[in-house]
Design an enzyme around this catalytic site. Structure first.
Site, mmCIF file in Angstrom:
data_model
loop_
_atom_site.group_PDB
_atom_site.id
_atom_site.type_symbol
_atom_site.label_atom_id
_atom_site.label_comp_id
_atom_site.label_asym_id
_atom_site.label_seq_id
_atom_site.Cartn_x
_atom_site.Cartn_y
_atom_site.Cartn_z
ATOM 1 N N ASP A 1 10.600 -5.952 8.281
ATOM 2 C CA ASP A 1 9.732 -5.531 9.389
ATOM 3 C C ASP A 1 9.391 -6.810 10.157
ATOM 4 O O ASP A 1 10.021 -7.863 9.937
ATOM 5 C CB ASP A 1 8.479 -4.836 8.835
ATOM 6 C CG ASP A 1 7.748 -4.004 9.883
ATOM 7 O OD1 ASP A 1 7.985 -2.802 9.975
ATOM 8 O OD2 ASP A 1 6.930 -4.568 10.638
ATOM 9 N N GLY B 1 4.750 4.175 2.509
ATOM 10 C CA GLY B 1 4.260 2.903 1.968
ATOM 11 C C GLY B 1 4.654 1.762 2.871
ATOM 12 O O GLY B 1 5.525 1.911 3.752
ATOM 13 N N LYS B 2 4.003 0.658 2.693
ATOM 14 C CA LYS B 2 4.301 -0.522 3.511
ATOM 15 C C LYS B 2 3.859 -1.758 2.737
ATOM 16 O O LYS B 2 2.967 -1.673 1.877
ATOM 17 C CB LYS B 2 3.510 -0.425 4.827
ATOM 18 C CG LYS B 2 4.067 -1.239 5.949
ATOM 19 C CD LYS B 2 5.060 -0.472 6.786
ATOM 20 C CE LYS B 2 5.600 -1.317 7.905
ATOM 21 N NZ LYS B 2 6.497 -0.580 8.770
ATOM 22 N N CYS B 3 4.444 -2.877 3.068
ATOM 23 C CA CYS B 3 4.031 -4.132 2.436
ATOM 24 C C CYS B 3 3.707 -5.152 3.523
ATOM 25 O O CYS B 3 4.428 -5.233 4.530
ATOM 26 C CB CYS B 3 5.182 -4.646 1.567
ATOM 27 S SG CYS B 3 4.886 -6.275 0.857
ATOM 28 N N HIS C 1 0.849 -1.188 0.000
ATOM 29 C CA HIS C 1 0.000 0.000 0.000
ATOM 30 C C HIS C 1 0.883 1.236 0.000
ATOM 31 O O HIS C 1 1.736 1.393 0.874
ATOM 32 C CB HIS C 1 -0.921 0.013 1.228
ATOM 33 C CG HIS C 1 -1.923 1.117 1.178
ATOM 34 N ND1 HIS C 1 -1.724 2.335 1.777
ATOM 35 C CD2 HIS C 1 -3.133 1.203 0.570
ATOM 36 C CE1 HIS C 1 -2.773 3.115 1.554
ATOM 37 N NE2 HIS C 1 -3.642 2.451 0.825
#
Ligand code: NAD
Length: 316
Positions: free
Chosen positions: A91, A56-58, A7
């Site tokens: 992460d 953003g991050k996944c 996202h």
């Protein structure tokens, strides 16, 4: 059934740098909810710390618990399709080594080839400086009691820094082995699962997963400050408002835990280690700026970060 969910919340300030998280989500919907919340926190974090990065991050939804190496081709192909709009780091659930092992599959991974240290250490360092600042400027004791939830990649180095500097630390972790390493230290006490949450302390440092302070347990918080590494430790805005009305200062998570992103972005832009550490040492200046007015620090931080993002959008 594996899903790679990336996202990107905002590219206003630059390309997005964010972690990839692989946790046992109950459903794709809960993974999507998590990634959206984390990704918008990354935009705020970059903006408030003056970084020219988007947010953003996944997250990886992996119901069959496949090994990360099996998922890697799908994961890196998603990153490659985004062509650098999103630069991924590790992460929760993914180590630097796991990222490093698949580095040849995508140029859009930040790994230990570039990151000499784990960014978590720098996340902890930022929180440590915030706690030192709070102690010096807002507490009437020189040896405050810090309560940590979660002694993982960010909580453990924070605990060590605090103990090395003479703080008293109490901590709870669901993994007994993570607590064990500190038990011999005279200033450390291990907390019990049953009552750790309500035990009094000067500063509560949530360093585990998000949503730990909820509408139903916020009244049990018995500390003057909340300042930790965890993203989104408060379930919602109502919880943040309740803390404020109880005179418990919540240092916004995207302020206190920005050290890891400052390190990742600094490394990406080839800043020296000293330049990066100097930026991290400046995090407490934000606390001083945010506590100038009597209003909620979180609301103040949100408005500064959003203003930065929107002024950039309007300029460009
Ligand atoms: P981690 O997985 O390395 O550590 C989490 C620790 O919390 C583990 O030791 C785990 O056993 C413990 N834990 C999990 N659930 C718990 C519970 N209910 N009660 C007590 N302990 C529990 O994760 P991390 O990288 O240290 O990240 C911790 C938090 O900080 C996350 O919310 C993450 O999003 C946030 N964060 C981390 C970084 C970073 O650089 N690592 C940067 C920004 C934000």
């Amino acid at each position: 059934n594996v899903k790679i969910i990336i996202h990107i919340d905002s590219l206003a300030l630059g390309n997005a740098i964010g972690g990839t998280r692989m946790l046992p989500y109950d459903s794709v919907e809960s993974a999507i909810q998590d990634v959206k919340k984390l990704s918008s926190a990354m935009s705020l974090k970059a903006a408030i710390h003056g970084l020219n990065q988007g947010g953003g991050k996944c997250v990886i939804f992996n119901p069959e618990k496949l090994h990360f190496n099996e998922i890697a081709p799908l994961y890196t192909s998603a990153l490659n399709q985004l062509a650098g709009s999103f630069i991924a780091a590790n992460d929760m659930g993914i180590s630097i080594k796991m990222i490093n092992d698949i580095r040849h599959l995508s140029p859009f991974l930040i790994s230990s080839n570039q990151l000499i240290d784990d960014p978590s250490y720098f996340t902890a360092l930022g929180v440590f400086h915030c706690i030192q600042y709070i102690t010096k400027n807002h507490l009437d004791t020189t040896i405050p009691n810090i309560k940590i939830q979660g002694l993982g990649r960010s909580g453990a180095p924070l605990c060590k820094m605090l103990l090395d500097s003479g703080f008293k630390v109490s901590a709870y972790d669901i993994k007994v082995s993570h607590v064990e390493q500190f038990k011999k230290h005279p200033n450390f006490s291990a907390l019990d699962e049953t009552n750790w949450f309500s035990l009094p302390c000067d500063i509560f440092a949530p360093c585990a997963s998000g949503n730990v302070i909820t509408n139903s347990n916020v009244h049990l918080i018995n500390s003057k400050f909340v300042c930790g590494t965890a993203n989104n430790p408060c379930e919602n805005m109502a919880v943040i408002n309740t803390l404020h009305s109880h005179h418990i200062q919540f240092i916004p998570d995207f302020v206190s835990n920005g050290g890891g992103l400052i390190y990742a972005a600094g490394t990406y832009h080839q800043l020296s280690r000293k330049e990066i550490i100097d930026k991290i040492k400046n995090i407490p200046k934000l606390i001083s700026k945010l506590s100038c007015s009597s209003s909620n620090m979180y609301v103040n931080a949100l408005s500064i970060a959003n203003e930065k993002i929107s002024s950039f959008v309007n300029e460009s």
